[in-house]
Design a protein around this motif. Structure first.
Motif, PDB file in Angstrom:
ATOM      1  N   SER A   4      36.731  49.467  59.378  1.00  0.00           N
ATOM      2  CA  SER A   4      37.244  50.721  58.826  1.00  0.00           C
ATOM      3  C   SER A   4      37.767  50.504  57.410  1.00  0.00           C
ATOM      4  CB  SER A   4      38.332  51.310  59.724  1.00  0.00           C
ATOM      5  OG  SER A   4      39.414  50.411  59.846  1.00  0.00           O
ATOM      6  N   ILE A   5      38.303  49.337  57.127  1.00  0.00           N
ATOM      7  CA  ILE A   5      38.751  49.031  55.757  1.00  0.00           C
ATOM      8  C   ILE A   5      37.536  48.947  54.842  1.00  0.00           C
ATOM      9  CG2 ILE A   5      39.861  47.308  54.285  1.00  0.00           C
ATOM     10  CD1 ILE A   5      41.624  46.612  56.710  1.00  0.00           C
ATOM     11  N   LYS A   6      36.502  48.256  55.305  1.00  0.00           N
ATOM     12  CA  LYS A   6      35.267  48.168  54.512  1.00  0.00           C
ATOM     13  C   LYS A   6      34.677  49.546  54.261  1.00  0.00           C
ATOM     14  CE  LYS A   6      33.330  43.624  55.416  1.00  0.00           C
ATOM     15  NZ  LYS A   6      32.217  42.890  56.017  1.00  0.00           N
ATOM     16  N   GLU A   7      34.722  50.397  55.266  1.00  0.00           N
ATOM     17  CA  GLU A   7      34.183  51.754  55.130  1.00  0.00           C
ATOM     18  C   GLU A   7      34.954  52.533  54.053  1.00  0.00           C
ATOM     19  OE1 GLU A   7      31.614  54.755  55.640  1.00  0.00           O
ATOM     20  OE2 GLU A   7      31.478  52.811  56.615  1.00  0.00           O
ATOM     21  N   ASN A   8      36.281  52.382  54.044  1.00  0.00           N
ATOM     22  CA  ASN A   8      37.093  53.070  53.033  1.00  0.00           C
ATOM     23  C   ASN A   8      36.900  52.480  51.641  1.00  0.00           C
ATOM     24  OD1 ASN A   8      38.472  55.158  54.489  1.00  0.00           O
ATOM     25  ND2 ASN A   8      39.650  53.559  55.494  1.00  0.00           N
ATOM     26  N   LEU A   9      36.553  51.204  51.572  1.00  0.00           N
ATOM     27  CA  LEU A   9      36.393  50.533  50.277  1.00  0.00           C
ATOM     28  C   LEU A   9      34.944  50.527  49.788  1.00  0.00           C
ATOM     29  CD1 LEU A   9      38.723  47.449  50.856  1.00  0.00           C
ATOM     30  CD2 LEU A   9      39.246  49.538  49.594  1.00  0.00           C
ATOM     31  N   LYS A  10      34.050  51.136  50.545  1.00  0.00           N
ATOM     32  CA  LYS A  10      32.620  51.107  50.227  1.00  0.00           C
ATOM     33  C   LYS A  10      32.343  51.591  48.798  1.00  0.00           C
ATOM     34  CE  LYS A  10      30.227  54.097  52.432  1.00  0.00           C
ATOM     35  NZ  LYS A  10      29.487  54.878  53.435  1.00  0.00           N
ATOM     36  N   LYS A  22      33.132  50.776  33.566  1.00  0.00           N
ATOM     37  CA  LYS A  22      33.840  50.281  32.387  1.00  0.00           C
ATOM     38  C   LYS A  22      34.851  49.188  32.711  1.00  0.00           C
ATOM     39  CE  LYS A  22      33.507  54.479  29.668  1.00  0.00           C
ATOM     40  NZ  LYS A  22      34.238  55.530  28.962  1.00  0.00           N
ATOM     41  N   SER A  23      35.621  49.396  33.783  1.00  0.00           N
ATOM     42  CA  SER A  23      36.653  48.418  34.115  1.00  0.00           C
ATOM     43  C   SER A  23      37.031  48.532  35.582  1.00  0.00           C
ATOM     44  CB  SER A  23      37.900  48.671  33.259  1.00  0.00           C
ATOM     45  OG  SER A  23      38.470  49.928  33.598  1.00  0.00           O
ATOM     46  N   LYS A  24      37.799  47.560  36.055  1.00  0.00           N
ATOM     47  CA  LYS A  24      38.314  47.626  37.420  1.00  0.00           C
ATOM     48  C   LYS A  24      39.235  48.829  37.562  1.00  0.00           C
ATOM     49  CE  LYS A  24      38.441  42.648  37.764  1.00  0.00           C
ATOM     50  NZ  LYS A  24      39.355  41.518  37.756  1.00  0.00           N
ATOM     51  N   GLN A  25      40.009  49.108  36.509  1.00  0.00           N
ATOM     52  CA  GLN A  25      40.940  50.233  36.566  1.00  0.00           C
ATOM     53  C   GLN A  25      40.191  51.553  36.722  1.00  0.00           C
ATOM     54  OE1 GLN A  25      44.546  50.121  36.459  1.00  0.00           O
ATOM     55  NE2 GLN A  25      44.101  52.158  37.261  1.00  0.00           N
ATOM     56  N   SER A  26      39.090  51.712  36.018  1.00  0.00           N
ATOM     57  CA  SER A  26      38.330  52.957  36.160  1.00  0.00           C
ATOM     58  C   SER A  26      37.761  53.092  37.569  1.00  0.00           C
ATOM     59  CB  SER A  26      37.224  53.050  35.108  1.00  0.00           C
ATOM     60  OG  SER A  26      36.259  52.049  35.298  1.00  0.00           O
ATOM     61  N   VAL A  48      42.341  43.109  49.126  1.00  0.00           N
ATOM     62  CA  VAL A  48      41.808  42.241  48.070  1.00  0.00           C
ATOM     63  C   VAL A  48      40.860  41.201  48.657  1.00  0.00           C
ATOM     64  CG1 VAL A  48      42.454  40.476  46.368  1.00  0.00           C
ATOM     65  CG2 VAL A  48      43.716  42.623  46.472  1.00  0.00           C
ATOM     66  N   LYS A  49      41.201  40.674  49.819  1.00  0.00           N
ATOM     67  CA  LYS A  49      40.331  39.703  50.484  1.00  0.00           C
ATOM     68  C   LYS A  49      38.975  40.333  50.794  1.00  0.00           C
ATOM     69  CE  LYS A  49      40.305  36.699  54.533  1.00  0.00           C
ATOM     70  NZ  LYS A  49      41.030  36.328  55.757  1.00  0.00           N
ATOM     71  N   THR A  50      38.968  41.567  51.267  1.00  0.00           N
ATOM     72  CA  THR A  50      37.716  42.283  51.559  1.00  0.00           C
ATOM     73  C   THR A  50      36.917  42.502  50.284  1.00  0.00           C
ATOM     74  OG1 THR A  50      38.811  43.410  53.405  1.00  0.00           O
ATOM     75  CG2 THR A  50      36.756  44.372  52.601  1.00  0.00           C
ATOM     76  N   ILE A  51      37.593  42.931  49.221  1.00  0.00           N
ATOM     77  CA  ILE A  51      36.906  43.166  47.941  1.00  0.00           C
ATOM     78  C   ILE A  51      36.313  41.866  47.412  1.00  0.00           C
ATOM     79  CG2 ILE A  51      37.240  43.832  45.519  1.00  0.00           C
ATOM     80  CD1 ILE A  51      39.372  45.826  46.521  1.00  0.00           C
ATOM     81  N   LYS A  52      37.085  40.779  47.500  1.00  0.00           N
ATOM     82  CA  LYS A  52      36.594  39.476  47.036  1.00  0.00           C
ATOM     83  C   LYS A  52      35.350  39.051  47.814  1.00  0.00           C
ATOM     84  CE  LYS A  52      40.850  37.218  45.517  1.00  0.00           C
ATOM     85  NZ  LYS A  52      41.797  36.119  45.821  1.00  0.00           N
ATOM     86  N   THR A  55      32.384  41.419  46.689  1.00  0.00           N
ATOM     87  CA  THR A  55      31.963  41.484  45.284  1.00  0.00           C
ATOM     88  C   THR A  55      32.008  40.143  44.567  1.00  0.00           C
ATOM     89  OG1 THR A  55      34.200  41.967  44.479  1.00  0.00           O
ATOM     90  CG2 THR A  55      32.803  43.854  45.062  1.00  0.00           C
ATOM     91  N   GLY A  56      32.834  39.234  45.049  1.00  0.00           N
ATOM     92  CA  GLY A  56      32.998  37.952  44.358  1.00  0.00           C
ATOM     93  C   GLY A  56      33.982  38.040  43.195  1.00  0.00           C
ATOM     94  N   ILE A  57      34.583  39.191  42.990  1.00  0.00           N
ATOM     95  CA  ILE A  57      35.553  39.375  41.898  1.00  0.00           C
ATOM     96  C   ILE A  57      36.882  38.773  42.322  1.00  0.00           C
ATOM     97  CG2 ILE A  57      36.834  41.073  40.548  1.00  0.00           C
ATOM     98  CD1 ILE A  57      34.425  42.923  40.795  1.00  0.00           C
ATOM     99  N   GLU A  58      37.465  37.982  41.431  1.00  0.00           N
ATOM    100  CA  GLU A  58      38.728  37.306  41.708  1.00  0.00           C
ATOM    101  C   GLU A  58      39.894  38.068  41.078  1.00  0.00           C
ATOM    102  OE1 GLU A  58      39.419  34.453  43.471  1.00  0.00           O
ATOM    103  OE2 GLU A  58      37.316  34.413  44.091  1.00  0.00           O
ATOM    104  N   PHE A  59      40.762  38.586  41.906  1.00  0.00           N
ATOM    105  CA  PHE A  59      42.058  39.098  41.458  1.00  0.00           C
ATOM    106  C   PHE A  59      42.975  39.112  42.655  1.00  0.00           C
ATOM    107  CE2 PHE A  59      39.555  42.824  42.463  1.00  0.00           C
ATOM    108  CZ  PHE A  59      40.413  43.734  43.050  1.00  0.00           C
TER     109      PHE A  59
END
Length: 135
Positions: A4-10, A22-26, A48-52, A55-59
């Protein structure tokens, strides 16, 4: 819960992968509602763990929380500006209505000099809701 977290972050994941974003903020700005739902389900660390992993993006969670907060403040500012504009418009409309109503009352309260005007006045319908103070 992870699905459900992945679904919301899709949508956010899609935007973060897209090179035209343009950016992560956008991306965070565009996905505020989905992030709010995900935040209600899990912690920033989990998000953040799910996003990483997708996507492989580190933050870190602090950066994600900060970007979310910026978006929230921006949207609240826009909302309060809209409310202020609506209140001003409503006030202007009320003022205009009251001015027009006062003009009508002034026109109707003039002295009748012509019998034809008296006949028109007698045939006029009276709306009881428009009467004030029993007048």
């Amino acid at each position: 819960m992870g699905d459900s977290i992945k679904e919301n972050l899709k949508e956010l994941i899609f935007l973060l992968r897209d090179p035209d974003t343009k950016s992560k903020q956008s991306a965070f700005n565009a996905c505020y509602r989905q992030l709010t739902k995900a935040k209600d389900l899990a912690s920033w660390e989990t998000i953040v763990k799910t996003i990483k992993s997708e996507t492989g993006i580190e933050f870190d969670s602090r950066i994600a929380s900060n970007m979310y907060g910026r978006t929230k403040r921006k949207l609240e500012k826009k909302l309060s500006l809209r409310v202020k504009i609506n209140e001003e418009q409503n006030s202007t409309i009320k003022d205009r209505y009251n001015t027009e109503k006062n003009k009508e009352v002034k026109l109707e309260s003039r002295k009748i000099e012509n019998p034809g005007d008296l006949k028109k006045l007698r045939s006029r319908t009276i709306n009881l809701d428009d009467l004030e103070n029993g007048d």
